[in-house]
Design an enzyme around this catalytic site. Structure first.
Site, short mmCIF file in Angstrom:
data_model
loop_
_atom_site.label_atom_id
_atom_site.label_comp_id
_atom_site.label_asym_id
_atom_site.label_seq_id
_atom_site.Cartn_x
_atom_site.Cartn_y
_atom_site.Cartn_z
N MET A 79 -50.78 -31.66 13.41
CA MET A 79 -50.10 -32.12 14.82
C MET A 79 -51.39 -31.92 16.27
SD MET A 79 -46.02 -31.30 15.57
CE MET A 79 -46.19 -30.07 15.25
N GLY A 80 -52.75 -31.15 15.19
CA GLY A 80 -53.32 -31.11 16.72
C GLY A 80 -53.36 -29.78 16.79
N HIS B 153 -56.75 -25.09 13.24
CA HIS B 153 -57.36 -23.93 13.05
C HIS B 153 -58.02 -23.74 11.64
CE1 HIS B 153 -53.45 -23.59 10.62
NE2 HIS B 153 -52.78 -23.84 11.38
N HIS C 89 -56.01 -25.66 8.84
CA HIS C 89 -55.89 -27.63 8.64
C HIS C 89 -57.71 -27.55 8.22
CE1 HIS C 89 -53.04 -27.12 12.47
NE2 HIS C 89 -52.25 -27.79 11.50
N GLY D 141 -50.13 -28.18 3.83
CA GLY D 141 -49.80 -26.19 3.31
C GLY D 141 -48.78 -26.01 3.11
N ARG E 67 -49.23 -22.33 16.67
CA ARG E 67 -48.30 -21.57 17.85
C ARG E 67 -48.56 -20.69 18.45
NH1 ARG E 67 -44.56 -25.28 15.23
NH2 ARG E 67 -42.83 -26.28 16.43
#
Length: 275
Positions: free
Chosen positions: A26-27, A30, A33, A143, A183
């Site tokens: 979802m972009g 970090h 990813h 993940g 987040r």
């Protein structure tokens, strides 16, 4: 690295890549990813990444509008990590006018996050199935932080006979143990200081489990005590479940997984640890 915003253009490029690993995101990327991208690159001829904040997996009172987005930064990071293809659709590309079909997953999707966030896993299953149909990868990388999501994806991939291998990679953590998440950038300074207590709570319970404790009440109370002491009082769940079914068992089995979901201000934090 090629970047595509439409399904047709992306599919046209696939002919050049006989084997493909895929990392759906979802972009606001970090290190977690990027670790998935690097592993996918190492294990496949090429790697494709999608960046799409999926509206159908957010509830009406959740953080879709405020979810962090920075596509230019994401593309720079993906190029550096070795991505070959990036699919960057807008919502109307994946959900055109008139689209009404949703995928509903039972069983594991009804537990924990499924109860706390009604409709969430239907949104996940629908968008991931669409992405698998578009990208057609041999392997897809997820993940472990989203452990229940991984179990849900494995379930519908098996049930729908989707020809893709699901690879689950270890949780990427900050130096203080906090699980990396897009987040986290929205945590206040005070809540960022408290947040490592999730990892500490999991470690506490894992230690008890290693020493032979199988009483789920004792294991769960140990997690709650660590969270409460740190000032994290808004606990959605702190539980130990069977890692296959995500159901609570008393006593717990050797195939146990400890999971946490805590509200820290405006940010919902999740973490887990196989015991």
């Amino acid at each position: 690295m090629q970047v595509f915003e439409t399904i047709g253009a992306f599919r046209a490029a696939l002919t050049a890549y006989p084997t493909l690993g895929f990392v759906p995101t979802m972009g606001f990327l970090h290190e977690g990813h990027l670790g998935l991208v690097r592993r996918a690159k190492a294990e496949n001829g090429a790697v494709a990444v999608s960046i799409f904040v999926n509206p159908t997996q957010f509830g009406p009172n959740e953080d879709y509008a405020s979810y962090p987005r920075d596509p230019d930064r994401d593309l720079a990071l993906l190029k550096e990590a070795g991505a070959d293809l990036v699919f960057l659709p807008t919502p109307d590309v994946l959900y055109p006018p008139g689209a009404v079909t949703r995928i509903e997953v039972g069983g594991v999707a009804n537990e924990l996050e499924g109860q706390s966030r009604p409709g969430h896993f239907s949104g996940v299953a629908t968008v991931v199935t669409k992405l698998f149909n578009i990208v057609q990868p041999q392997r897809a990388y997820f993940g472990q932080k989203d452990a229940q999501q991984c179990a849900v994806v494995r379930r519908f991939v098996a049930d729908l006979d989707i020809p893709v291998e699901i690879v689950v990679c270890d949780i990427a953590r900050e130096a203080d143990g906090l699980a990396r998440s897009s987040r986290n950038v929205r945590l206040t300074a005070e809540n960022r200081q408290k947040a490592p207590a999730l990892f500490q709570a999991l470690q506490e319970t894992a230690g008890l489990f290693r020493n032979g404790e199988r009483d789920v009440d004792i294991l769960e109370n140990a997690m709650r005590a660590v969270l409460t002491e740190a000032g994290l009082l808004d606990i959605d769940y702190a539980t130990v479940v069977n890692a296959d079914t995500f159901r609570r068992e008393q006593p717990c089995s050797d195939n146990a997984l400890a999971l946490l979901a805590v509200q820290a201000g405006e940010v919902r934090l999740i973490d887990n640890m196989p015991l």
